[in-house]
Scaffold this active site. Structure first.
Site, PDB file in Angstrom:
ATOM      1  N   CYS A 267       0.678  -1.203  -0.037  1.00  0.00           N
ATOM      2  CA  CYS A 267      -0.142   0.294  -0.030  1.00  0.00           C
ATOM      3  C   CYS A 267       0.955   1.307   0.050  1.00  0.00           C
ATOM      4  O   CYS A 267       0.826   2.024  -0.974  1.00  0.00           O
ATOM      5  CB  CYS A 267      -1.102  -0.059   1.085  1.00  0.00           C
TER       6      CYS A 267
HETATM    7  P1  NAD Z   1      -4.825  -8.835  -3.535  1.00  0.00           P
HETATM    8  O1  NAD Z   1      -3.817  -8.924  -4.798  1.00  0.00           O
HETATM    9  O2  NAD Z   1      -4.484  -9.583  -2.352  1.00  0.00           O
HETATM   10  O3  NAD Z   1      -6.087  -9.251  -3.916  1.00  0.00           O
HETATM   11  C1  NAD Z   1      -6.731  -9.201  -5.283  1.00  0.00           C
HETATM   12  C2  NAD Z   1      -7.543 -10.409  -5.829  1.00  0.00           C
HETATM   13  O4  NAD Z   1      -8.525  -9.994  -6.799  1.00  0.00           O
HETATM   14  C3  NAD Z   1      -6.773 -11.501  -6.119  1.00  0.00           C
HETATM   15  O5  NAD Z   1      -6.914 -12.686  -5.480  1.00  0.00           O
HETATM   16  C4  NAD Z   1      -7.032 -11.663  -7.786  1.00  0.00           C
HETATM   17  O6  NAD Z   1      -7.053 -12.876  -7.985  1.00  0.00           O
HETATM   18  C5  NAD Z   1      -8.523 -11.083  -7.460  1.00  0.00           C
HETATM   19  N1  NAD Z   1      -8.941 -10.426  -8.789  1.00  0.00           N
HETATM   20  C6  NAD Z   1      -8.116  -9.700 -10.015  1.00  0.00           C
HETATM   21  N2  NAD Z   1      -9.001  -9.725 -11.050  1.00  0.00           N
HETATM   22  C7  NAD Z   1     -10.292 -10.183 -10.829  1.00  0.00           C
HETATM   23  C8  NAD Z   1     -11.560 -10.296 -11.521  1.00  0.00           C
HETATM   24  N3  NAD Z   1     -11.885  -9.539 -12.416  1.00  0.00           N
HETATM   25  N4  NAD Z   1     -12.388 -10.821 -10.674  1.00  0.00           N
HETATM   26  C9  NAD Z   1     -12.183 -11.574  -9.546  1.00  0.00           C
HETATM   27  N5  NAD Z   1     -11.128 -11.441  -8.726  1.00  0.00           N
HETATM   28  C10 NAD Z   1      -9.969 -10.751  -9.454  1.00  0.00           C
HETATM   29  O7  NAD Z   1      -5.211  -7.119  -3.376  1.00  0.00           O
HETATM   30  P2  NAD Z   1      -5.311  -6.567  -1.632  1.00  0.00           P
HETATM   31  O8  NAD Z   1      -4.138  -6.438  -1.028  1.00  0.00           O
HETATM   32  O9  NAD Z   1      -6.595  -7.367  -1.124  1.00  0.00           O
HETATM   33  O10 NAD Z   1      -5.796  -5.067  -2.438  1.00  0.00           O
HETATM   34  C11 NAD Z   1      -7.115  -4.872  -2.861  1.00  0.00           C
HETATM   35  C12 NAD Z   1      -7.250  -3.401  -3.110  1.00  0.00           C
HETATM   36  O11 NAD Z   1      -7.483  -2.726  -1.778  1.00  0.00           O
HETATM   37  C13 NAD Z   1      -6.132  -2.541  -3.911  1.00  0.00           C
HETATM   38  O12 NAD Z   1      -6.778  -1.443  -4.269  1.00  0.00           O
HETATM   39  C14 NAD Z   1      -5.258  -2.044  -2.591  1.00  0.00           C
HETATM   40  O13 NAD Z   1      -4.559  -0.973  -2.721  1.00  0.00           O
HETATM   41  C15 NAD Z   1      -6.345  -1.985  -1.452  1.00  0.00           C
HETATM   42  N6  NAD Z   1      -5.980  -1.931  -0.089  1.00  0.00           N
HETATM   43  C16 NAD Z   1      -5.131  -3.074   0.339  1.00  0.00           C
HETATM   44  C17 NAD Z   1      -4.829  -3.106   1.802  1.00  0.00           C
HETATM   45  C18 NAD Z   1      -3.768  -4.087   2.212  1.00  0.00           C
HETATM   46  O14 NAD Z   1      -3.314  -3.877   3.176  1.00  0.00           O
HETATM   47  N7  NAD Z   1      -3.534  -5.103   1.438  1.00  0.00           N
HETATM   48  C19 NAD Z   1      -5.461  -2.299   2.628  1.00  0.00           C
HETATM   49  C20 NAD Z   1      -6.351  -1.271   1.988  1.00  0.00           C
HETATM   50  C21 NAD Z   1      -6.637  -1.166   0.826  1.00  0.00           C
END
Ligand code: NAD
Length: 432
Positions: A267
């Protein structure tokens, strides 16, 4: 309520399990990763997160949570859909919206034959304007429906921290609900009725910016204290004494003033860069953001520079790297300082022995060439020095006996540790 969550990663899965338990909602998690979906349906947690495996297993057993690869069906059979796919960084630092665009189209397909009112909620971190200019048009085009009339839209940023994701999701400081219209916002506020915390209703764009402003300010606090820490190192002052003294001022607060080897994770680095890049597109100069990034980049390899004070020539030296995840409590290595530190050590000719309680498999993808050990004792054995990059609690058990197994009893700390070893054997990156 029936809820679908598109994207079942570090955000989507804790949010899904959290909404199923605390909100008593029925949740369908959607992901394109079949293996992940299968694991979830078997009650297995695909990521390492405190307390999540137990809750996930229970929610699956109770029939409150299931997973699928079929977005259309999941959307069709729910009344609220969260969009929680990744928004990674592109080479130039700007945000990559490919997953968001695809997922928005998939959601649009699911809405096409749906008669009942539905609210789509963007939970991914996206730059201001994305929900209005990228998500809504795609859903409208694929569904043939009109946002604000046939379906509602909200932007609900997530502030959870990896490692304590479930607990953070269940106990947030506030819930931000950016809304296209009042009806959409009220539906999401009702969905969160079990969460007794301040709920802020804003425009879609303000909600998008609140997330970036929060993360950028936290990252700036870290770079700031690291800059002060670099001065402390010169002056032989303990930066933690300074941070404690500064942090007792309630206007400042002590959080995020732990100086060390720089921030990483999925992030902060990407969000600060994305906001800077977004500002540049608007012909604004993001001076503070650019400095925050620059200080952090330089901080990441400070430990190796300090190691060279002990070994000007590192070729043939064996260096133990303890801690590979970007912070304790997670197996996530995205943008972890350990990646750069290992690269630098290899470049300088050192042999690297690395250990982490959870993140070895992930680091093997980045650095397959180094040796991994199954505990810290093995990593320390015969090492010429050790670098602590992640402050996993178990490293506090490192003892004088462990140091006796090293070639030279020298530990350089990138994170402040509480173990009981002699002062002359330990040096801090920004403290004596
Ligand atoms: P991640 O990469 O862990 O998970 C994303 C998931 O989405 C993956 O499992 C992927 O296979 C899936 N995906 C991709 N395209 C898809 C589709 N078309 N249909 C269904 N699934 C699909 O990402 P994350 O860390 O969970 O982050 C997600 C969002 O939240 C980002 O924008 C991130 O910036 C934000 N965020 C993350 C955190 C954190 O601590 N990781 C905290 C707050 C906000």
């Amino acid at each position: 309520m029936d809820i679908s969550i598109v994207g079942t990663g570090y955000v989507g899965l804790p949010a899904g399990a959290g909404l199923a338990s605390k909100g008593n909602h029925n949740v369908t998690c959607v992901d394109i990763d079949e293996e992940k979906v299968e694991k979830i349906n078997n009650g297995e947690c695909p990521i390492y997160e405190e307390d999540l495996p137990e809750l996930l297993e229970k929610m699956v057993e109770d029939g409150k949570l299931s997973a699928t690869t079929n977005t259309s069906d999941a959307v069709h059979n729910s009344e609220i859909t969260f969009l929680a796919v990744g928004t990674p960084m592109q080479e130039d630092g700007s945000i990559n919206l490919d997953y968001i665009k695809q997922a928005a189209e998939d959601i649009g397909e699911g809405l096409r034959d749906k008669e009942e009112y539905h609210v789509v909620v963007v939970k991914s971190t996206v730059v201001p304007g994305t929900t209005e200019n990228e998500v809504i048009p795609r859903i409208e085009e694929k569904s043939g429906k009109k946002a604000g009339e046939d379906f509602g839209v909200c932007m609900n940023p997530e502030f959870l921290r990896e490692g304590t994701a479930l607990n953070d999701f269940l106990n947030p400081d506030r819930i931000v609900i950016g809304e296209l219209d009042e009806k959409s916002g009220s539906k999401i506020e009702e969905m969160y009725s079990a969460f007794d915390v301040p709920k802020i209703r804003t425009s879609l764009q303000a909600a998008e910016l609140i997330k970036y402003a929060s993360n950028s300010l936290l990252a700036t606090k870290i770079s700031f204290i690291n800059e002060i820490g670099n001065l402390c190192k010169e002056l032989n002052i303990d930066v933690y004494e300074v941070a404690d003294g500064v942090g007792l001022d309630h206007r400042i607060n002590r959080d995020f003033l732990d100086s060390g080897a720089g921030f990483g994770g999925s992030c902060f680095p990407k969000d600060v860069r994305a906001l800077a890049s977004f500002m540049e597109e608007k012909n604004l100069d993001p001076k503070i953001l650019n400095d925050t990034i620059q200080v952090n980049e330089e901080q990441k390899t400070k430990l190796v520079e300090q190691l060279q004070d002990h070994y000007p020539d590192l070729s043939g030296k064996t260096i133990a790297v303890l801690g590979l995840a970007f912070k304790p409590g997670t197996d996530d290595i995205r943008q972890s300082p350990a990646i750069d530190i290992i690269s630098e050590l290899k470049y300088l000719g050192a042999e690297v022995k690395a250990y982490d309680p959870k993140a070895i498999e992930n680091m093997k993808q980045k650095h397959p060439e180094i040796q991994y050990t199954s505990n810290y004792e093995e990593a320390l054995k015969d090492a010429d020095a050790a670098l602590i990059v992640t402050d996993w609690k178990e490293f506090n058990q490192i003892s004088r006996e462990d140091l006796q197994e090293m070639n030279k009893a020298l530990i350089l700390e990138g994170r402040r540790m509480e173990y009981k070893i002699d002062k002359e054997n330990r040096k801090g990156v920004t403290w004596p």
